[in-house]
Design an enzyme around this catalytic site. Sequence first.
Site, PDB file in Angstrom:
ATOM      1  N   TRP A 140     -25.640  24.757 -26.717  1.00 47.98           N
ATOM      2  CA  TRP A 140     -24.623  24.889 -25.664  1.00 47.98           C
ATOM      3  C   TRP A 140     -24.657  23.581 -24.891  1.00 47.98           C
ATOM      4  O   TRP A 140     -25.736  23.158 -24.450  1.00 47.98           O
ATOM      5  CB  TRP A 140     -25.005  26.080 -24.789  1.00 47.98           C
ATOM      6  CG  TRP A 140     -24.043  26.415 -23.706  1.00 47.98           C
ATOM      7  CD1 TRP A 140     -22.710  26.613 -23.826  1.00 47.98           C
ATOM      8  CD2 TRP A 140     -24.369  26.622 -22.321  1.00 47.98           C
ATOM      9  NE1 TRP A 140     -22.169  26.934 -22.602  1.00 47.98           N
ATOM     10  CE2 TRP A 140     -23.164  26.947 -21.659  1.00 47.98           C
ATOM     11  CE3 TRP A 140     -25.546  26.569 -21.570  1.00 47.98           C
ATOM     12  CZ2 TRP A 140     -23.112  27.221 -20.298  1.00 47.98           C
ATOM     13  CZ3 TRP A 140     -25.498  26.841 -20.218  1.00 47.98           C
ATOM     14  CH2 TRP A 140     -24.285  27.159 -19.594  1.00 47.98           C
ATOM     15  N   ASP A 222     -33.371  30.915 -23.074  1.00 42.25           N
ATOM     16  CA  ASP A 222     -32.044  31.135 -22.520  1.00 42.25           C
ATOM     17  C   ASP A 222     -31.507  32.400 -23.188  1.00 42.25           C
ATOM     18  O   ASP A 222     -31.280  32.425 -24.398  1.00 42.25           O
ATOM     19  CB  ASP A 222     -31.143  29.938 -22.831  1.00 42.25           C
ATOM     20  CG  ASP A 222     -29.757  30.111 -22.229  1.00 42.25           C
ATOM     21  OD1 ASP A 222     -29.522  31.133 -21.547  1.00 42.25           O
ATOM     22  OD2 ASP A 222     -28.898  29.233 -22.444  1.00 42.25           O
ATOM     23  N   LYS A 258     -21.783  38.036 -20.330  1.00 44.60           N
ATOM     24  CA  LYS A 258     -21.200  38.554 -21.572  1.00 44.60           C
ATOM     25  C   LYS A 258     -21.511  40.035 -21.760  1.00 44.60           C
ATOM     26  O   LYS A 258     -20.616  40.819 -22.074  1.00 44.60           O
ATOM     27  CB  LYS A 258     -21.733  37.802 -22.792  1.00 44.60           C
ATOM     28  CG  LYS A 258     -22.026  36.338 -22.560  1.00 44.60           C
ATOM     29  CD  LYS A 258     -20.815  35.461 -22.704  1.00 44.60           C
ATOM     30  CE  LYS A 258     -21.098  34.135 -22.037  1.00 44.60           C
ATOM     31  NZ  LYS A 258     -20.347  33.028 -22.467  1.00 44.60           N
TER      32      LYS A 258
END
Length: 412
Positions: A140, A222, A258
Amino acid sequence: MAASIFAAVPRAPPVAVFKLTADFREDGDSRKVNLGVGAYRTDEGQPWVLPVVKKVEQMIANDNSLNHEYLPILGLPEFRANASRIALGDDSPAIKENRVGSVQSLGGTGALRIGAEFLRRWYNGNNNTATPVYVSAPSWENHNSVFMDAGFKDIRTYHYWDAAKRGLDLQGLLNDMESAPEFSIFILHACAHNPTGTDPTPEQWKQIAAVMKRRSLFPFFDSAYQGFASGSLDKDAWAVRYFVSEGFELFCAQSFSKNFGLYNERVGNLTVVGKDADNVQRVLSQMEKIVRTTWSNPPSQGARIVATTLSSPQLFDEWKGNVKTMADRVLLMRSELRSRLEALGTPGTWNHITEQIGMFSFTGLNPKQVEYMIKEKHIYLMASGRINMCGLTTKNLDYVAKSIHEAVTKIQ
Ligand SMILES: Cc1ncc(COP(=O)(O)O)c(C=O)c1O
């Protein structure tokens, strides 16, 4: 008039994923498809407010005992505790031993930022800007920038994606860990690796943990997609829990953007696992100082929604059902896309589409093929070839599959 004091400010390039969405909006073609966006979409191509979230929002609105006083600097205690509990598991030894702490943050990004700032100030000596920080290749894109902005000067990549075999480059990854300086920081995707959709297996995670332990490397997980990879919260937290069971001290940045669909409420949590309660309390005291000058105290709405849901067995079950609905739709789109490409006889192999997990797939399309998809087909995807599976719907699957087929056969 004197020239503006800002006359010399250079224009920064736009953030790729938001630019892609802006270009998509401006496109007047009726066939257009957005496979770039980093959010869940229904089969009608719409954002989804989770039914459990709607219900809890009503409960909050009707609860006259709530108000808009400031939250504590470190956040809502019941949110922090429940968030860490779903990362580490109900029977986590670290929680029982009172050596887990957490900081409510503005999304997963905020958790990464507070963690990075703390590490730069206090990890392995103070103000250690020279400690290498390793980010997977690819990753990312914000990982790099967040750690750079926190003051780290030596940001490196570790091998992750093997383009030829469209899978994990385990040996490359392990070699990089073997040769990294001791105490280097490694950012690890807890599950549903963004952008490749490829995670290590439990056996591979064991090998990774063994090298990291021997070489004294710091794991900074993460976790932005817990529940999205397999549909199961526990399965998706396997790696983090394994590292804890192996005695690591670690950080885990959690995002509820999400899995709760709470993107704009900015709900995240930084879970800290230390050797003992005293260590964790000292770490949290420093994190409190960092939060105070960053956002001072966090917002409450999203944290209340998550805390209320996670602390009620019935709402928790409902939420798990909602997460599964999203994960299942992604799985369906994967198999539908793969079977269409195989039926068309599109050159190459397409098993990676169903083998990859989470929201994203690395299609293997090269930048020229991506450009063809955007310019000729009005199908928007990242230059890396990453697509968001949720951008696919039963209505656009045929069109997308045919377009990929054309791109692959026409453009090399
Ligand atoms: C790997 C990864 N980490 C962190 C985040 C940040 O999430 P949030 O929106 O909660 O800050 C994202 C969001 O796309 C992500 O993909």
